[in-house]
Design a protein around this motif. Structure first.
Motif, PDB file in Angstrom:
ATOM      1  N   ILE A   1      85.075   0.105  -2.493  1.00 33.79           N
ATOM      2  CA  ILE A   1      84.157   0.591  -1.484  1.00 33.79           C
ATOM      3  C   ILE A   1      84.877   1.671  -0.691  1.00 33.79           C
ATOM      4  CG2 ILE A   1      82.931  -0.008   0.631  1.00 33.79           C
ATOM      5  CD1 ILE A   1      82.381  -2.711  -0.533  1.00 33.79           C
ATOM      6  N   MET A   2      84.217   2.798  -0.518  1.00 32.06           N
ATOM      7  CA  MET A   2      84.747   3.916   0.263  1.00 32.06           C
ATOM      8  C   MET A   2      83.904   4.044   1.531  1.00 32.06           C
ATOM      9  SD  MET A   2      87.204   5.173  -1.596  1.00 32.06           S
ATOM     10  CE  MET A   2      87.467   6.766  -0.887  1.00 32.06           C
ATOM     11  N   LEU A   3      84.563   4.244   2.668  1.00 31.66           N
ATOM     12  CA  LEU A   3      83.894   4.356   3.955  1.00 31.66           C
ATOM     13  C   LEU A   3      84.131   5.749   4.523  1.00 31.66           C
ATOM     14  CD1 LEU A   3      82.547   2.948   6.498  1.00 31.66           C
ATOM     15  CD2 LEU A   3      84.885   2.496   7.242  1.00 31.66           C
ATOM     16  N   SER A   4      83.065   6.412   4.929  1.00 33.75           N
ATOM     17  CA  SER A   4      83.197   7.687   5.641  1.00 33.75           C
ATOM     18  C   SER A   4      83.284   7.358   7.129  1.00 33.75           C
ATOM     19  CB  SER A   4      82.008   8.596   5.369  1.00 33.75           C
ATOM     20  OG  SER A   4      82.034   9.689   6.275  1.00 33.75           O
ATOM     21  N   ILE A   5      84.471   7.493   7.678  1.00 32.65           N
ATOM     22  CA  ILE A   5      84.685   7.134   9.081  1.00 32.65           C
ATOM     23  C   ILE A   5      83.815   7.996   9.988  1.00 32.65           C
ATOM     24  CG2 ILE A   5      86.408   7.156  10.929  1.00 32.65           C
ATOM     25  CD1 ILE A   5      88.435   6.250   8.751  1.00 32.65           C
ATOM     26  N   ARG A   6      83.758   9.290   9.712  1.00 29.00           N
ATOM     27  CA  ARG A   6      82.960  10.181  10.558  1.00 29.00           C
ATOM     28  C   ARG A   6      81.481   9.808  10.518  1.00 29.00           C
ATOM     29  NH1 ARG A   6      82.465  16.775  10.405  1.00 29.00           N
ATOM     30  NH2 ARG A   6      80.566  16.842  11.613  1.00 29.00           N
ATOM     31  N   SER A   7      80.941   9.581   9.313  1.00 27.16           N
ATOM     32  CA  SER A   7      79.528   9.211   9.198  1.00 27.16           C
ATOM     33  C   SER A   7      79.250   7.875   9.869  1.00 27.16           C
ATOM     34  CB  SER A   7      79.111   9.154   7.724  1.00 27.16           C
ATOM     35  OG  SER A   7      79.153  10.439   7.155  1.00 27.16           O
ATOM     36  N   ALA A   8      80.182   6.938   9.734  1.00 21.89           N
ATOM     37  CA  ALA A   8      80.013   5.636  10.374  1.00 21.89           C
ATOM     38  C   ALA A   8      79.996   5.785  11.894  1.00 21.89           C
ATOM     39  CB  ALA A   8      81.134   4.689   9.947  1.00 21.89           C
ATOM     40  N   SER A 157      81.955   0.282  -8.831  1.00 22.25           N
ATOM     41  CA  SER A 157      82.365  -0.937  -9.531  1.00 22.25           C
ATOM     42  C   SER A 157      83.693  -0.661 -10.248  1.00 22.25           C
ATOM     43  CB  SER A 157      81.298  -1.345 -10.546  1.00 22.25           C
ATOM     44  OG  SER A 157      81.240  -0.385 -11.593  1.00 22.25           O
ATOM     45  N   ASN A 158      84.370  -1.732 -10.652  1.00 19.42           N
ATOM     46  CA  ASN A 158      85.620  -1.572 -11.412  1.00 19.42           C
ATOM     47  C   ASN A 158      85.380  -0.784 -12.691  1.00 19.42           C
ATOM     48  OD1 ASN A 158      87.418  -2.725  -9.683  1.00 19.42           O
ATOM     49  ND2 ASN A 158      87.344  -4.752 -10.627  1.00 19.42           N
ATOM     50  N   ASN A 159      84.275  -1.081 -13.363  1.00 12.77           N
ATOM     51  CA  ASN A 159      83.957  -0.364 -14.608  1.00 12.77           C
ATOM     52  C   ASN A 159      83.772   1.132 -14.354  1.00 12.77           C
ATOM     53  OD1 ASN A 159      84.108  -2.670 -16.152  1.00 12.77           O
ATOM     54  ND2 ASN A 159      81.903  -3.088 -16.043  1.00 12.77           N
ATOM     55  N   GLU A 160      83.104   1.481 -13.264  1.00  8.79           N
ATOM     56  CA  GLU A 160      82.889   2.884 -12.922  1.00  8.79           C
ATOM     57  C   GLU A 160      84.220   3.581 -12.631  1.00  8.79           C
ATOM     58  OE1 GLU A 160      80.961   6.527 -11.980  1.00  8.79           O
ATOM     59  OE2 GLU A 160      80.353   4.791 -13.147  1.00  8.79           O
ATOM     60  N   LEU A 161      85.092   2.925 -11.891  1.00 10.29           N
ATOM     61  CA  LEU A 161      86.406   3.506 -11.601  1.00 10.29           C
ATOM     62  C   LEU A 161      87.216   3.697 -12.877  1.00 10.29           C
ATOM     63  CD1 LEU A 161      87.464   1.665  -8.323  1.00 10.29           C
ATOM     64  CD2 LEU A 161      86.951   4.081  -8.600  1.00 10.29           C
ATOM     65  N   LEU A 162      87.211   2.689 -13.737  1.00 15.77           N
ATOM     66  CA  LEU A 162      87.935   2.796 -15.002  1.00 15.77           C
ATOM     67  C   LEU A 162      87.391   3.953 -15.839  1.00 15.77           C
ATOM     68  CD1 LEU A 162      88.339  -0.973 -15.960  1.00 15.77           C
ATOM     69  CD2 LEU A 162      90.134   0.601 -15.219  1.00 15.77           C
ATOM     70  N   ARG A 163      86.083   4.058 -15.905  1.00 13.72           N
ATOM     71  CA  ARG A 163      85.451   5.141 -16.674  1.00 13.72           C
ATOM     72  C   ARG A 163      85.845   6.504 -16.107  1.00 13.72           C
ATOM     73  NH1 ARG A 163      81.513   8.496 -16.370  1.00 13.72           N
ATOM     74  NH2 ARG A 163      80.581   7.751 -14.447  1.00 13.72           N
ATOM     75  N   PHE A 165      88.508   7.302 -14.548  1.00 11.56           N
ATOM     76  CA  PHE A 165      89.918   7.587 -14.796  1.00 11.56           C
ATOM     77  C   PHE A 165      90.249   7.600 -16.293  1.00 11.56           C
ATOM     78  CE2 PHE A 165      90.397   6.250 -10.323  1.00 11.56           C
ATOM     79  CZ  PHE A 165      91.139   7.327  -9.876  1.00 11.56           C
ATOM     80  N   GLY A 166      89.196   7.567 -17.115  1.00 11.98           N
ATOM     81  CA  GLY A 166      89.394   7.678 -18.549  1.00 11.98           C
ATOM     82  C   GLY A 166      89.924   6.419 -19.202  1.00 11.98           C
ATOM     83  N   ARG A 167      89.716   5.288 -18.566  1.00  8.30           N
ATOM     84  CA  ARG A 167      90.152   3.995 -19.110  1.00  8.30           C
ATOM     85  C   ARG A 167      88.933   3.238 -19.581  1.00  8.30           C
ATOM     86  NH1 ARG A 167      95.573   4.452 -19.473  1.00  8.30           N
ATOM     87  NH2 ARG A 167      96.414   5.300 -17.546  1.00  8.30           N
ATOM     88  N   LYS A 168      89.087   2.527 -20.674  1.00  8.40           N
ATOM     89  CA  LYS A 168      87.951   1.756 -21.173  1.00  8.40           C
ATOM     90  C   LYS A 168      88.122   0.263 -20.951  1.00  8.40           C
ATOM     91  CE  LYS A 168      86.483   5.163 -24.308  1.00  8.40           C
ATOM     92  NZ  LYS A 168      86.362   5.734 -25.537  1.00  8.40           N
ATOM     93  N   ASP A 169      89.313  -0.182 -20.667  1.00  9.90           N
ATOM     94  CA  ASP A 169      89.515  -1.618 -20.452  1.00  9.90           C
ATOM     95  C   ASP A 169      90.311  -1.899 -19.230  1.00  9.90           C
ATOM     96  OD1 ASP A 169      92.358  -1.314 -21.436  1.00  9.90           O
ATOM     97  OD2 ASP A 169      91.312  -0.939 -23.272  1.00  9.90           O
TER      98      ASP A 169
END
Length: 169
Positions: A1-8, A157-163, A165-169
């Motif tokens: 989860i990423m938080l935009s401090i300014r927007s918050a 999601s973890n899957n999205e981050l892996l994808r 960064f070019g990782r499949k597993d």
């Protein structure tokens, strides 16, 4: 989860000021030394036209003769640095968006104030400050976006981050 401090922060300040307008309890902090500000004739007319809206959110702005105004108080949750610059920013936004202003003067003014105020806040937060910010954001009515509609939080999601960064597993 990423938080935009300014927007918050914009969302939290916006809803706080919005509630104060609704309750007619605008919290303001008086300045030790009032600030005089010289405006163009067009900006003078703009301030005179919307002075009640400006005062409703916690600014104490009074005519001082000619095109000069005195700012003696600012909204309580407002950063007290570069008040002149922020006030000019707010006027720029009011001047540049007359249609929006006519539709919803208070909300438009609040958005302008929040946007300008958060431009000043540029410090790194400690863990406790981030927790407090997240808790305050969670108490707002619309925690997922700033008043302008930008997201405050993005979830990957973890899957999205892996994808990504070019990782499949």
């Amino acid at each position: 989860i990423m938080l935009s401090i300014r927007s918050a922060r914009e969302r939290i300040l916006f809803e706080k000021l919005q509630q104060q307008i609704k309750d007619k309890t605008a919290d303001c902090q008086f300045l030790l030394l009032p600030i005089s500000i010289e405006l163009s004739p067009a900006d003078t007319r703009l301030v005179n036209k919307y002075i009640d809206n400006i005062k409703a959110v916690g600014f104490e702005v009074d005519p001082f003769g000619g095109n000069t105004f005195v700012i003696s108080a600012i909204p309580a949750s407002f950063p007290d640095e570069n008040i002149n610059g922020v006030f000019y920013d707010i006027l720029d936004q009011l001047r540049d968006n007359p249609r929006e202003l006519k539709k919803q003067a208070d909300n438009f003014l609040l958005k302008a104030i929040c946007k300008s105020a958060m431009r000043l806040v540029n410090k790194t937060l400690a863990d406790e400050e981030i927790k407090l910010l997240v808790a305050s954001l969670g108490k707002t009515k619309m925690p997922y976006s700033c008043p302008e509609g930008r997201p405050t939080v993005i979830h990957f999601s973890n899957n999205e981050l892996l994808r990504r960064f070019g990782r499949k597993d």
